[in-house]
Design an enzyme around this catalytic site. Sequence first.
Site, mmCIF file in Angstrom:
data_model
loop_
_atom_site.group_PDB
_atom_site.id
_atom_site.type_symbol
_atom_site.label_atom_id
_atom_site.label_comp_id
_atom_site.label_asym_id
_atom_site.label_seq_id
_atom_site.Cartn_x
_atom_site.Cartn_y
_atom_site.Cartn_z
ATOM 1 N NE ARG A 45 -2.786 0.426 3.463
ATOM 2 C CZ ARG A 45 -2.083 0.597 4.587
ATOM 3 N NH1 ARG A 45 -1.319 1.666 4.752
ATOM 4 N NH2 ARG A 45 -2.108 -0.299 5.553
ATOM 5 C CE LYS A 194 -14.013 8.410 -17.508
ATOM 6 N NZ LYS A 194 -14.316 9.667 -16.840
HETATM 7 C C1 LIG Z 1 -14.664 10.008 -15.446
HETATM 8 C C2 LIG Z 1 -14.215 11.282 -14.882
HETATM 9 C C3 LIG Z 1 -13.885 11.397 -13.517
HETATM 10 C C4 LIG Z 1 -14.035 10.243 -12.537
HETATM 11 O O1 LIG Z 1 -13.148 9.207 -12.833
HETATM 12 P P1 LIG Z 1 -13.437 7.649 -12.527
HETATM 13 O O2 LIG Z 1 -12.202 6.994 -13.047
HETATM 14 O O3 LIG Z 1 -14.680 7.271 -13.244
HETATM 15 O O4 LIG Z 1 -13.580 7.517 -11.042
HETATM 16 C C5 LIG Z 1 -13.393 12.611 -13.063
HETATM 17 N N1 LIG Z 1 -13.276 13.672 -13.889
HETATM 18 C C6 LIG Z 1 -13.603 13.603 -15.196
HETATM 19 C C7 LIG Z 1 -13.455 14.803 -16.053
HETATM 20 C C8 LIG Z 1 -14.084 12.415 -15.739
HETATM 21 O O5 LIG Z 1 -14.418 12.355 -17.027
#
Ligand SMILES: *Cc1c(COP(=O)(O)O)cnc(C)c1O
Length: 376
Positions: A45, A194
Amino acid sequence: MKKKTLMIHGGIPRDPHTGAVSVPVSRASTFKQNGVGNFLYEYARTKNPTREALEELVKDLEGGVAGFAFASGMAAISSVMHLFKAGDHLIFTDDVYGGTFRLMAKVLNRFSLDVSFVDTSDPNQIEAALKENTKAIYIETPTNPLLKITDIRAVSEIAKRRGLLLIVDNTFSTPYWQNPLQLGADIVLHSATKYLGGHSDVVAGVVAVNSEKLKEELHFIQNSVGAVLSPDDSWMLIRGIKTLAIRMEAVEENAKRIAEFLEGHGAVRKVYYPGLPSHKGHEIHKKQAKGFGGMISFDVGSGEKAEEVVKKVRYFTLAESLGAVESLISIPAKMTHASIPYERRQELGITDGLIRLSVGIEDAEDLLEDLAQALD
Ligand SMILES: *Cc1c(COP(=O)(O)O)cnc(C)c1O
């Protein structure tokens, strides 16, 4: 090192022990100590070799002092929020990611963090929202789904003058196109789920900071809160980042053609894409980023029409999320932004006829043809 080279050779690119050109997945949870307190790694961790390789890479990509990897974008954001304490006030972009809004308005409000949501594309609104107890400004640029642009340099001047931290969610631009730390931000973070991962197959979040003080504080929080990224997912992310540069170039080319096509189409009322000279934030975005990204929103006039387009497309998959090799399509008012009250959506400009695209790396001809038949 130039950016394209950095994606491949940044961080810890090889296994120092075997020379393996791909960093090994190190699943061990604990490590042998040579004597009490004499060790390289202690407990996973706190520090893990695979996560460390990713964190070094993130540091290099954003040009920071340290990088951190968390179990999701939201884990990254909540961990960063642990830098603050009850009574502190933070100013947020009003159309921040829905999960960030929920975290601040419905979870961290229980711990008395005071938050204001303002249109940060207008720095005057930030000035007007400043309070005695303001400690940070948190922005997203471009935003979701209207791709609103905030001037990072201008906001960083306000932050510096008042001794506030500037935090930037850089998910939409990626470190390939935009590096907020170089523009005066203190903390940059990403939903690595993303573009950084890029293949819709890993949930992760990353952060880079610009000072030794923040490095120590955030490492203390990362280890204490424990929302760390697993070794396997760290490896997946390193692999995804290797192709970030070429994916972003390909996405850029496709998105530009699609935005221009949509702008010239009779069935489309309005197109939101920072790469179009007609976009309100076009000039500012051009000054702070090298590319415009792959997110495009456009308005077809009504919820019924939007649903029809979404039904008719073949290469755009109806799904939330964004930033991967495959093109996705969604209707924000009915999907990602459905939890926002109708009136508030109208105020923000998130109409029922708004369609959001995450442009992938398919052949542009196929994508254009697909949109054309769906719109006609
Ligand atoms: C998807 C997203 C998040 C959150 O991320 P997760 O990986 O789904 O927890 C935060 N900010 C933006 C701009 C996003 O598109």
